[in-house]
Design a protein around this motif. Structure first.
Motif, PDB file in Angstrom:
ATOM      1  N   TYR A  29       5.176  77.724  84.381  1.00 50.18           N
ATOM      2  CA  TYR A  29       3.908  78.451  84.288  1.00 50.18           C
ATOM      3  C   TYR A  29       2.768  77.515  83.878  1.00 50.18           C
ATOM      4  N   LEU A  32       1.617  75.809  87.002  1.00 48.91           N
ATOM      5  CA  LEU A  32       0.769  76.710  87.787  1.00 48.91           C
ATOM      6  C   LEU A  32      -0.639  76.792  87.209  1.00 48.91           C
ATOM      7  N   HIS A  33      -0.710  76.855  85.894  1.00 47.08           N
ATOM      8  CA  HIS A  33      -2.011  76.949  85.234  1.00 47.08           C
ATOM      9  C   HIS A  33      -2.816  75.661  85.466  1.00 47.08           C
ATOM     10  N   ASN A  36      -4.135  75.665  89.010  1.00 51.03           N
ATOM     11  CA  ASN A  36      -5.260  76.593  89.091  1.00 51.03           C
ATOM     12  C   ASN A  36      -6.527  75.957  88.525  1.00 51.03           C
ATOM     13  N   GLN A  70     -11.549  83.037  91.329  1.00 46.21           N
ATOM     14  CA  GLN A  70     -10.281  82.388  90.991  1.00 46.21           C
ATOM     15  C   GLN A  70     -10.093  82.270  89.476  1.00 46.21           C
ATOM     16  N   ALA A  72     -10.059  84.510  87.461  1.00 50.89           N
ATOM     17  CA  ALA A  72      -9.211  85.633  87.042  1.00 50.89           C
ATOM     18  C   ALA A  72      -7.734  85.295  87.177  1.00 50.89           C
ATOM     19  N   ILE A  73      -7.401  84.264  87.937  1.00 47.53           N
ATOM     20  CA  ILE A  73      -6.001  83.908  88.144  1.00 47.53           C
ATOM     21  C   ILE A  73      -5.376  83.335  86.871  1.00 47.53           C
ATOM     22  N   GLY A  74      -6.156  82.587  86.072  1.00 44.72           N
ATOM     23  CA  GLY A  74      -5.630  82.007  84.830  1.00 44.72           C
ATOM     24  C   GLY A  74      -5.020  83.038  83.893  1.00 44.72           C
ATOM     25  N   MET A  76      -3.981  85.957  84.664  1.00 43.01           N
ATOM     26  CA  MET A  76      -2.839  86.586  85.343  1.00 43.01           C
ATOM     27  C   MET A  76      -1.598  85.702  85.235  1.00 43.01           C
ATOM     28  N   ILE A  77      -1.779  84.382  85.307  1.00 46.78           N
ATOM     29  CA  ILE A  77      -0.650  83.462  85.142  1.00 46.78           C
ATOM     30  C   ILE A  77      -0.087  83.581  83.726  1.00 46.78           C
TER      31      ILE A  77
END
Length: 138
Positions: A29, A32-33, A36, A70, A72-74, A76-77
């Motif tokens: 994770y 992924l962060h 991002n 994008q 907002a993706i942080g 969510m991860i």
């Protein structure tokens, strides 16, 4: 079940180290962060440079909009990471409980729970710091 767990069913004591598994999940994770964040930096940097040229301003504006969305993706991860860890712990807790059977004593991070198979499955009695016994649902 934060770091490790000790299970005693009377006949044997089993020690399980969850730290290594949690580190693997955490690293995935975190990667992924980081990806991002790098993409966010790229969108905003390229968009900023595009604002220097009048004919690229429209596309630069869209890169800013895309980068803003994008962001907002942080969170969510991070939420997916927390849910993954929670599911991981619940899965192994249920697997251990079903494998060990009745009257299993589980120690995790200094707390002590005595499992009683019978009256209400999926619950346990825990002694709090004041010597009182409380009922807790898993």
């Amino acid at each position: 079940m934060q770091q490790d767990m000790e299970i005693d069913n009377g006949d044997e004591t089993i020690q399980i180290d969850f730290k290594a598994k949690r580190v693997i999940i955490h690293d995935r994770y975190e990667n992924l962060h980081i990806l991002n964040d790098l993409l966010l930096a790229l969108w905003f940097l390229v968009g900023s440079v595009m604002f220097f040229y009048k004919h690229w301003t429209y596309l630069g504006t869209w890169l800013f909009v895309f980068g803003s969305a994008q962001m907002a993706i942080g969170p969510m991860i991070r939420m997916a990471h927390k849910l993954h860890i929670r599911r991981f712990e619940r899965f192994w807790k249920a697997k251990i409980e079903s494998a060990m059977g009745a009257n299993v004593e589980i120690k995790a991070n200094g707390s002590q729970r005595v499992e009683e198979k019978g009256g209400s499955e999926g619950s346990s009695e825990t002694e709090d710091g004041q010597g009182e016994s409380t009922r807790q649902m898993w």
